[in-house]
Design a protein around this motif. Sequence first.
Motif, PDB file in Angstrom:
ATOM      1  N   PRO A 159       0.812  -1.221   0.000  1.00  0.00           N
ATOM      2  CA  PRO A 159       0.000   0.000   0.000  1.00  0.00           C
ATOM      3  C   PRO A 159       0.843   1.267   0.000  1.00  0.00           C
ATOM      4  CG  PRO A 159      -0.817  -1.542   1.629  1.00  0.00           C
ATOM      5  CD  PRO A 159       0.491  -2.083   1.149  1.00  0.00           C
ATOM      6  N   ASN A 160       2.028   1.185   0.571  1.00  0.00           N
ATOM      7  CA  ASN A 160       2.871   2.368   0.673  1.00  0.00           C
ATOM      8  C   ASN A 160       3.370   2.846  -0.689  1.00  0.00           C
ATOM      9  OD1 ASN A 160       5.856   3.620   1.625  1.00  0.00           O
ATOM     10  ND2 ASN A 160       4.054   4.138   2.834  1.00  0.00           N
ATOM     11  N   VAL A 161       3.355   1.945  -1.662  1.00  0.00           N
ATOM     12  CA  VAL A 161       3.841   2.293  -2.992  1.00  0.00           C
ATOM     13  C   VAL A 161       2.862   3.228  -3.713  1.00  0.00           C
ATOM     14  CG1 VAL A 161       4.494   1.356  -5.232  1.00  0.00           C
ATOM     15  CG2 VAL A 161       5.148   0.176  -3.161  1.00  0.00           C
ATOM     16  N   ALA A 162       1.574   3.040  -3.456  1.00  0.00           N
ATOM     17  CA  ALA A 162       0.577   3.878  -4.120  1.00  0.00           C
ATOM     18  C   ALA A 162       0.689   5.312  -3.611  1.00  0.00           C
ATOM     19  CB  ALA A 162      -0.815   3.332  -3.845  1.00  0.00           C
ATOM     20  N   SER A 163       0.457   6.268  -4.502  1.00  0.00           N
ATOM     21  CA  SER A 163       0.550   7.671  -4.096  1.00  0.00           C
ATOM     22  C   SER A 163      -0.644   8.052  -3.238  1.00  0.00           C
ATOM     23  CB  SER A 163       0.590   8.569  -5.325  1.00  0.00           C
ATOM     24  OG  SER A 163      -0.670   8.606  -5.946  1.00  0.00           O
ATOM     25  N   VAL A 164      -0.516   9.133  -2.468  1.00  0.00           N
ATOM     26  CA  VAL A 164      -1.655   9.588  -1.672  1.00  0.00           C
ATOM     27  C   VAL A 164      -2.843   9.899  -2.562  1.00  0.00           C
ATOM     28  CG1 VAL A 164      -0.781  10.468   0.508  1.00  0.00           C
ATOM     29  CG2 VAL A 164      -0.497  11.840  -1.542  1.00  0.00           C
ATOM     30  N   VAL A 165      -2.568  10.418  -3.751  1.00  0.00           N
ATOM     31  CA  VAL A 165      -3.651  10.727  -4.675  1.00  0.00           C
ATOM     32  C   VAL A 165      -4.385   9.446  -5.065  1.00  0.00           C
ATOM     33  CG1 VAL A 165      -4.229  11.650  -6.946  1.00  0.00           C
ATOM     34  CG2 VAL A 165      -2.501  12.784  -5.557  1.00  0.00           C
ATOM     35  N   ALA A 166      -3.612   8.419  -5.433  1.00  0.00           N
ATOM     36  CA  ALA A 166      -4.223   7.141  -5.815  1.00  0.00           C
ATOM     37  C   ALA A 166      -5.031   6.575  -4.650  1.00  0.00           C
ATOM     38  CB  ALA A 166      -3.138   6.155  -6.240  1.00  0.00           C
ATOM     39  N   VAL A 167      -4.437   6.597  -3.459  1.00  0.00           N
ATOM     40  CA  VAL A 167      -5.122   6.070  -2.281  1.00  0.00           C
ATOM     41  C   VAL A 167      -6.438   6.810  -2.063  1.00  0.00           C
ATOM     42  CG1 VAL A 167      -4.999   5.802   0.226  1.00  0.00           C
ATOM     43  CG2 VAL A 167      -2.997   5.339  -1.176  1.00  0.00           C
ATOM     44  N   ALA A 168      -6.372   8.140  -2.130  1.00  0.00           N
ATOM     45  CA  ALA A 168      -7.565   8.948  -1.879  1.00  0.00           C
ATOM     46  C   ALA A 168      -8.642   8.667  -2.922  1.00  0.00           C
ATOM     47  CB  ALA A 168      -7.200  10.432  -1.876  1.00  0.00           C
ATOM     48  N   VAL A 169      -8.250   8.554  -4.173  1.00  0.00           N
ATOM     49  CA  VAL A 169      -9.211   8.313  -5.250  1.00  0.00           C
ATOM     50  C   VAL A 169      -9.858   6.938  -5.097  1.00  0.00           C
ATOM     51  CG1 VAL A 169      -9.387   7.876  -7.718  1.00  0.00           C
ATOM     52  CG2 VAL A 169      -8.186   9.902  -6.909  1.00  0.00           C
ATOM     53  N   ILE A 170      -9.038   5.929  -4.833  1.00  0.00           N
ATOM     54  CA  ILE A 170      -9.561   4.570  -4.710  1.00  0.00           C
ATOM     55  C   ILE A 170     -10.518   4.461  -3.520  1.00  0.00           C
ATOM     56  CG2 ILE A 170      -8.957   2.156  -4.277  1.00  0.00           C
ATOM     57  CD1 ILE A 170      -6.282   2.724  -5.726  1.00  0.00           C
ATOM     58  N   PHE A 171     -10.095   5.013  -2.396  1.00  0.00           N
ATOM     59  CA  PHE A 171     -10.942   4.891  -1.205  1.00  0.00           C
ATOM     60  C   PHE A 171     -12.193   5.754  -1.292  1.00  0.00           C
ATOM     61  CE2 PHE A 171      -7.459   2.547   0.498  1.00  0.00           C
ATOM     62  CZ  PHE A 171      -8.034   1.715   1.448  1.00  0.00           C
TER      63      PHE A 171
END
Lengths: 323, 317
Positions: free
Chosen positions: B128-140
């Motif tokens: 999970p740490n590899v994904a960017s904060v933007v990606a994390v925010a969009v996915i969640f």
Amino acid sequence: MTASDLVDLSADSSPGGRAADGRGSTDSRRPVRTALPGRPGRRARARLRALREQPGRLAYLTLVAVLFFSGFPLYYSFVVASRDNSALATVPPPVLPGANLVENVERVFATVPFGTALVNSVIVSGTVTASVVFFSTLAGFAFAKLEFKGAKVLLVSVVATMMVPVQLGVIPLFMLMVELEWTDTLWAVIAPGLVNAFGVFFMTQYLRGALPGSLIESARMDGASTFRIFWQIVMPAARPAAVVLGVLTFLTAWNDYFWPLIVLSSPENQTVQVALSTLSGGYVTDQSLVLTGTMLATLPLLAVFALLGKYMISGIMQGAVKG
Amino acid sequence: MTIAAKGTGTRGGPTGLLRYRLDLKASPYLYIAPFFVLFAVFGLFPLAFTAWVSTHEWSLLSDEHAFIGLGNYETLLSDPYFWNALGNTMSILVLATVPQLFAALLLAHLLTMRLRAQTFWRMGMLLPNVASVVAVAVIFSQLFGRDFGLINWVLESLGAGRIDWQAGSATSHVAIAVMVAWKWTGYNALIYLAAMQAVPREVYEAAHLDGASRMQQLFHVTVPMIRPTIVFTVIVSTIYGLQIFAEPQLFGGGGQNGVTGGASRQFQTLTLYLYEHGFNRGFEFGYASAVAWTMFAVIVLVALLNYLFIRRIRSAS
């Protein structure tokens, strides 16, 4: 906590530091190279094995659950990316990939200049990584192996700056970029990333152990200049740590968002993360479009992770700091 | 030094000796200079200059910068939106950090066991740490969607009702905290794992002989032994948590709703508040600088409190 505490904490006495291999070595002159975590010596390993508990079924079950939660959101972004937007409104929501991936990818490239954004991100992250690795090795060499007045105080100040939230300086930084006429150029994003304190500290720690002082002494006796020593002895010796630092720096630069969002405005100058936020910022959010973009921006990182993840782990376990 | 000097001396004569001396004296400073110069220009100077700007009526659009002393701070402290943002930030910080670090400890404990495919599990945790904060925010944001989100669907099929995650203060904070925790738990687990591996085995042998269970060992032996690392992760997580930006911004949809952190500012964080005043409307640089400098003070204060709190635990146990 004072900075010197921290030097202490993250150096020899740190459990997260080099002693992490289970040997319990606290000798700062001990080669780090052989002490990368996950590679304890044979005897130490045998001792560890004797004492570590055999994991039961519950342990593995927990790990599988963790793995599921780690991987699922990423998998789900792929599911959404391969579906038509209307398919997402069905009940129950789809959990298997659909057939619209190619179409969605085409739509992403048609909506925002995503290709340009990818190239921009490669330029920024590549430049920042090369620069950080080079300057950190240079400074790390000086701190680890050369004697000069004020070395200790300066190293403490490097460590202290690791904790400084420089992100809070964005307003004057923006004003500076306006002055330099760098706003809306990649320079504005590259320049603040050219060096970082963590890199210097990391390389200092590594070179302290990996580089025998005698090697430098004999090179000096042969008449080699300091720079030649750096180029021909230090750089090759630093390679393992350079890979670790490089991967961590590249990831951080690739994922940077706050500052690029502020300073890059025109679509053709955006980095991938900013382009992504543009995609998701529309009035009617097109989820499959947004998540296709997300997937495209994450795939290169997953590739890097698959190849070099091992090094990342060892870097973090040697006492890495959040970027 | 003398031997080395002789070595070069025989080759280059007096000029060679001089050059050698110069090389020896100046090189170290030359090598550390790039770091210090670049860091000063693009890191330290902007941060320090923030304090100066914050005492002025300063906007990008006008050339006049009137000195107004603490005027910006007075406006700031009397703005309910600022206190709202501070409260939201603290709430998200606690919700994200406490469970995260606790889970990281347990996971690290698990990883110290004799596992098969050790690297595989470690990499899984770091994924999970590899994904960017933007990606994390969009996915969640998708997962937490009100109408079509997977999480609401699961809740509904379990018999619980649908939740409009974005609408409520508490629910939106939980959603944002989940994003942060998802990204950083595995990372912190690896840091704890490294620390745990350095604890001398003899300590465990003794605990084992005394009949301590694995869990007792974790909390009575391991945790006290790795306290410096725990302090470190708490402080780093705090500094990160107080500056949360991308998660709430994109959770709110990226547009104006994102900048204000929801329609009634229910999840606007301090950094969003700063961004709103500094770059979103009118470039109020003076005021935004006052926000930044206040955040700096808050970060130092909270980090210090954390440090003292954890020290207290040490002296108590």
